[in-house]
Design a protein around this motif. Structure first.
Motif, PDB file in Angstrom:
ATOM      1  N   THR A 109       8.212 -14.643   4.980  1.00 24.02           N
ATOM      2  CA  THR A 109       9.427 -14.820   5.773  1.00 24.02           C
ATOM      3  C   THR A 109      10.421 -13.733   5.415  1.00 24.02           C
ATOM      4  OG1 THR A 109      10.417 -16.293   4.127  1.00 24.02           O
ATOM      5  CG2 THR A 109       9.145 -17.323   5.890  1.00 24.02           C
ATOM      6  N   VAL A 110      11.298 -13.467   6.359  1.00 31.07           N
ATOM      7  CA  VAL A 110      12.356 -12.488   6.165  1.00 31.07           C
ATOM      8  C   VAL A 110      13.668 -13.205   6.454  1.00 31.07           C
ATOM      9  CG1 VAL A 110      13.317 -10.288   6.947  1.00 31.07           C
ATOM     10  CG2 VAL A 110      10.847 -10.607   6.879  1.00 31.07           C
ATOM     11  N   GLY A 111      14.598 -13.099   5.526  1.00 31.40           N
ATOM     12  CA  GLY A 111      15.879 -13.778   5.667  1.00 31.40           C
ATOM     13  C   GLY A 111      16.717 -13.222   6.807  1.00 31.40           C
ATOM     14  N   PRO A 112      17.687 -14.016   7.265  1.00 30.22           N
ATOM     15  CA  PRO A 112      18.506 -13.617   8.410  1.00 30.22           C
ATOM     16  C   PRO A 112      19.426 -12.424   8.124  1.00 30.22           C
ATOM     17  CG  PRO A 112      19.326 -15.662   7.437  1.00 30.22           C
ATOM     18  CD  PRO A 112      18.035 -15.338   6.749  1.00 30.22           C
ATOM     19  N   LYS A 113      19.627 -12.073   6.860  1.00 27.83           N
ATOM     20  CA  LYS A 113      20.494 -10.936   6.530  1.00 27.83           C
ATOM     21  C   LYS A 113      19.777  -9.599   6.690  1.00 27.83           C
ATOM     22  CE  LYS A 113      23.382 -13.583   3.391  1.00 27.83           C
ATOM     23  NZ  LYS A 113      23.834 -13.756   2.011  1.00 27.83           N
ATOM     24  N   ILE A 114      18.448  -9.634   6.887  1.00 24.49           N
ATOM     25  CA  ILE A 114      17.683  -8.393   7.078  1.00 24.49           C
ATOM     26  C   ILE A 114      17.865  -7.933   8.521  1.00 24.49           C
ATOM     27  CG2 ILE A 114      15.373  -7.355   7.059  1.00 24.49           C
ATOM     28  CD1 ILE A 114      16.410  -8.104   4.278  1.00 24.49           C
ATOM     29  N   ASP A 115      18.251  -6.686   8.671  1.00 28.78           N
ATOM     30  CA  ASP A 115      18.468  -6.091   9.988  1.00 28.78           C
ATOM     31  C   ASP A 115      17.200  -6.197  10.836  1.00 28.78           C
ATOM     32  OD1 ASP A 115      20.013  -4.179  11.791  1.00 28.78           O
ATOM     33  OD2 ASP A 115      18.177  -3.016  11.406  1.00 28.78           O
ATOM     34  N   PRO A 116      17.305  -6.557  12.120  1.00 33.66           N
ATOM     35  CA  PRO A 116      16.116  -6.695  12.968  1.00 33.66           C
ATOM     36  C   PRO A 116      15.221  -5.458  13.004  1.00 33.66           C
ATOM     37  CG  PRO A 116      18.015  -7.649  14.069  1.00 33.66           C
ATOM     38  CD  PRO A 116      18.525  -6.971  12.820  1.00 33.66           C
ATOM     39  N   ALA A 117      15.814  -4.270  12.960  1.00 34.00           N
ATOM     40  CA  ALA A 117      14.996  -3.042  12.974  1.00 34.00           C
ATOM     41  C   ALA A 117      14.167  -2.945  11.691  1.00 34.00           C
ATOM     42  CB  ALA A 117      15.895  -1.814  13.135  1.00 34.00           C
ATOM     43  N   GLU A 120      11.313  -5.473  11.811  1.00 36.50           N
ATOM     44  CA  GLU A 120      10.201  -4.985  12.639  1.00 36.50           C
ATOM     45  C   GLU A 120       9.391  -3.929  11.883  1.00 36.50           C
ATOM     46  OE1 GLU A 120       7.720  -5.087  15.870  1.00 36.50           O
ATOM     47  OE2 GLU A 120       9.416  -6.407  15.456  1.00 36.50           O
ATOM     48  N   LYS A 121      10.072  -3.080  11.141  1.00 36.55           N
ATOM     49  CA  LYS A 121       9.392  -2.041  10.355  1.00 36.55           C
ATOM     50  C   LYS A 121       8.496  -2.688   9.288  1.00 36.55           C
ATOM     51  CE  LYS A 121      10.591   2.348   8.198  1.00 36.55           C
ATOM     52  NZ  LYS A 121      11.691   3.232   7.784  1.00 36.55           N
ATOM     53  N   ILE A 122       9.015  -3.702   8.609  1.00 35.82           N
ATOM     54  CA  ILE A 122       8.236  -4.420   7.599  1.00 35.82           C
ATOM     55  C   ILE A 122       7.008  -5.065   8.236  1.00 35.82           C
ATOM     56  CG2 ILE A 122       8.254  -6.406   6.034  1.00 35.82           C
ATOM     57  CD1 ILE A 122      11.272  -5.740   5.535  1.00 35.82           C
ATOM     58  N   THR A 123       7.211  -5.722   9.366  1.00 38.73           N
ATOM     59  CA  THR A 123       6.102  -6.378  10.074  1.00 38.73           C
ATOM     60  C   THR A 123       5.026  -5.368  10.447  1.00 38.73           C
ATOM     61  OG1 THR A 123       7.576  -8.079  10.952  1.00 38.73           O
ATOM     62  CG2 THR A 123       5.481  -7.749  12.108  1.00 38.73           C
ATOM     63  N   LEU A 125       4.399  -2.476   9.126  1.00 39.98           N
ATOM     64  CA  LEU A 125       3.733  -1.961   7.929  1.00 39.98           C
ATOM     65  C   LEU A 125       2.692  -2.957   7.422  1.00 39.98           C
ATOM     66  CD1 LEU A 125       3.378   0.201   5.796  1.00 39.98           C
ATOM     67  CD2 LEU A 125       5.209  -0.875   4.499  1.00 39.98           C
ATOM     68  N   LEU A 126       3.054  -4.242   7.371  1.00 38.32           N
ATOM     69  CA  LEU A 126       2.103  -5.249   6.892  1.00 38.32           C
ATOM     70  C   LEU A 126       0.878  -5.357   7.795  1.00 38.32           C
ATOM     71  CD1 LEU A 126       4.513  -8.106   5.755  1.00 38.32           C
ATOM     72  CD2 LEU A 126       3.110  -6.642   4.298  1.00 38.32           C
ATOM     73  N   LEU A 127       1.059  -5.113   9.082  1.00 39.86           N
ATOM     74  CA  LEU A 127      -0.047  -5.225  10.034  1.00 39.86           C
ATOM     75  C   LEU A 127      -0.865  -3.937  10.159  1.00 39.86           C
ATOM     76  CD1 LEU A 127       1.773  -7.253  12.839  1.00 39.86           C
ATOM     77  CD2 LEU A 127       0.126  -8.113  11.168  1.00 39.86           C
ATOM     78  N   SER A 128      -0.405  -2.859   9.553  1.00 39.07           N
ATOM     79  CA  SER A 128      -1.114  -1.575   9.644  1.00 39.07           C
ATOM     80  C   SER A 128      -2.316  -1.543   8.709  1.00 39.07           C
ATOM     81  CB  SER A 128      -0.155  -0.434   9.282  1.00 39.07           C
ATOM     82  OG  SER A 128       0.103  -0.456   7.882  1.00 39.07           O
ATOM     83  N   ASP A 129      -3.176  -0.542   8.900  1.00 38.99           N
ATOM     84  CA  ASP A 129      -4.329  -0.365   8.002  1.00 38.99           C
ATOM     85  C   ASP A 129      -3.859  -0.143   6.559  1.00 38.99           C
ATOM     86  OD1 ASP A 129      -6.159  -0.669  10.030  1.00 38.99           O
ATOM     87  OD2 ASP A 129      -6.384   1.481  10.396  1.00 38.99           O
ATOM     88  N   GLU A 130      -2.805   0.636   6.397  1.00 33.27           N
ATOM     89  CA  GLU A 130      -2.259   0.908   5.068  1.00 33.27           C
ATOM     90  C   GLU A 130      -1.749  -0.394   4.426  1.00 33.27           C
ATOM     91  OE1 GLU A 130       1.319   3.577   3.033  1.00 33.27           O
ATOM     92  OE2 GLU A 130       0.943   3.732   5.181  1.00 33.27           O
ATOM     93  N   GLY A 131      -1.057  -1.197   5.201  1.00 31.11           N
ATOM     94  CA  GLY A 131      -0.561  -2.473   4.698  1.00 31.11           C
ATOM     95  C   GLY A 131      -1.699  -3.406   4.330  1.00 31.11           C
ATOM     96  N   ARG A 132      -2.721  -3.411   5.142  1.00 29.44           N
ATOM     97  CA  ARG A 132      -3.898  -4.258   4.895  1.00 29.44           C
ATOM     98  C   ARG A 132      -4.559  -3.890   3.576  1.00 29.44           C
ATOM     99  NH1 ARG A 132      -8.072  -6.218   3.514  1.00 29.44           N
ATOM    100  NH2 ARG A 132      -9.683  -7.173   4.742  1.00 29.44           N
ATOM    101  N   LYS A 133      -4.705  -2.590   3.338  1.00 26.98           N
ATOM    102  CA  LYS A 133      -5.302  -2.136   2.076  1.00 26.98           C
ATOM    103  C   LYS A 133      -4.442  -2.560   0.883  1.00 26.98           C
ATOM    104  CE  LYS A 133      -7.691   1.755   4.140  1.00 26.98           C
ATOM    105  NZ  LYS A 133      -7.640   3.198   4.391  1.00 26.98           N
ATOM    106  N   ALA A 134      -3.130  -2.438   1.022  1.00 27.61           N
ATOM    107  CA  ALA A 134      -2.225  -2.817  -0.063  1.00 27.61           C
ATOM    108  C   ALA A 134      -2.271  -4.322  -0.322  1.00 27.61           C
ATOM    109  CB  ALA A 134      -0.797  -2.382   0.271  1.00 27.61           C
ATOM    110  N   MET A 135      -2.584  -5.076   0.719  1.00 30.14           N
ATOM    111  CA  MET A 135      -2.599  -6.529   0.594  1.00 30.14           C
ATOM    112  C   MET A 135      -3.959  -7.087   0.179  1.00 30.14           C
ATOM    113  SD  MET A 135       0.374  -7.976   2.670  1.00 30.14           S
ATOM    114  CE  MET A 135      -0.445  -9.424   3.007  1.00 30.14           C
ATOM    115  N   ASP A 136      -4.956  -6.242   0.031  1.00 29.83           N
ATOM    116  CA  ASP A 136      -6.303  -6.718  -0.320  1.00 29.83           C
ATOM    117  C   ASP A 136      -6.340  -7.688  -1.509  1.00 29.83           C
ATOM    118  OD1 ASP A 136      -7.927  -5.853   1.691  1.00 29.83           O
ATOM    119  OD2 ASP A 136      -8.568  -4.016   0.676  1.00 29.83           O
ATOM    120  N   PRO A 137      -5.672  -7.392  -2.622  1.00 27.35           N
ATOM    121  CA  PRO A 137      -5.735  -8.347  -3.745  1.00 27.35           C
ATOM    122  C   PRO A 137      -5.190  -9.734  -3.365  1.00 27.35           C
ATOM    123  CG  PRO A 137      -4.894  -6.232  -4.493  1.00 27.35           C
ATOM    124  CD  PRO A 137      -4.962  -6.163  -3.000  1.00 27.35           C
ATOM    125  N   LEU A 138      -4.126  -9.767  -2.609  1.00 25.22           N
ATOM    126  CA  LEU A 138      -3.546 -11.041  -2.187  1.00 25.22           C
ATOM    127  C   LEU A 138      -4.463 -11.759  -1.194  1.00 25.22           C
ATOM    128  CD1 LEU A 138      -1.049 -12.894  -2.383  1.00 25.22           C
ATOM    129  CD2 LEU A 138      -0.116 -11.662  -0.428  1.00 25.22           C
TER     130      LEU A 138
END
Length: 169
Positions: A109-117, A120-123, A125-138
């Motif tokens: 989750t992302v808190g309401p104080k995080i700017d919408p732009a 979206e950038k965080i989302t 990144l997490l959905l990208s191939d690079e994000g997927r590789k970084a998330m492999d352990p989790l």
């Protein structure tokens, strides 16, 4: 995936439904704000009627808490109950409730104080191939293959589950 709770008790218990858990019945559970615990507590909007929580860590300790009579019932995930039955860990136990409501699986989750732009950038990144590789352990830890974008409709009203937990509102 969907997370659903079940309520188990011993075969010799007089408990037969969620209503029987009111007024201080001891329920083995994870420490709030765990989703399983909070979804069970949501059935008892009056704090005076809520069961007493016997707090444990780990699925096996939920079963042990119940079998050693520290608790009168236990709140479990439906998939773990199925696994316990297959492995013989549920011997001497029965289900007294299988609420139909399901909840979304593990979520970032992302808190309401995080700017919408930035959100979206965080989302992205997490959905990208690079994000997927970084998330492999989790992902491996939770036996998941990937991350998917959440559907906001699935989360409607879930904030109510944590309303009573200090620091979340």
């Amino acid at each position: 995936d969907q997370i659903k709770i079940v309520i188990a008790t011993r075969d010799d218990s007089p408990l037969t439904s969620m209503d029987d858990l009111q007024y201080g019945i001891r329920v083995c559970s994870f420490v709030p704000p765990n989703l399983l615990t909070m979804s069970m507590l949501s059935y008892f909007p009056s704090p005076a009627k809520q069961p007493e929580l016997i707090r444990v860590q780990g699925f096996k300790n939920l079963m042990k808490c119940l079998k050693t009579r520290k608790g009168d019932a236990a709140v479990l995930r439906d998939k773990l109950w199925g696994k316990a039955k297959k492995q013989g860990l549920a011997k001497g136990l029965k289900l007294i409730a299988k609420p139909s409501r399901g909840y979304p699986g593990r979520t970032f989750t992302v808190g309401p104080k995080i700017d919408p732009a930035l959100r979206e950038k965080i989302t992205n990144l997490l959905l990208s191939d690079e994000g997927r590789k970084a998330m492999d352990p989790l992902l491996n830890r939770f036996k998941k293959k990937n991350v998917i974008k959440a559907n906001p409709a699935e989360y409607k009203g879930l904030g109510e589950l944590i309303r009573s937990v200090w620091g979340f509102q």
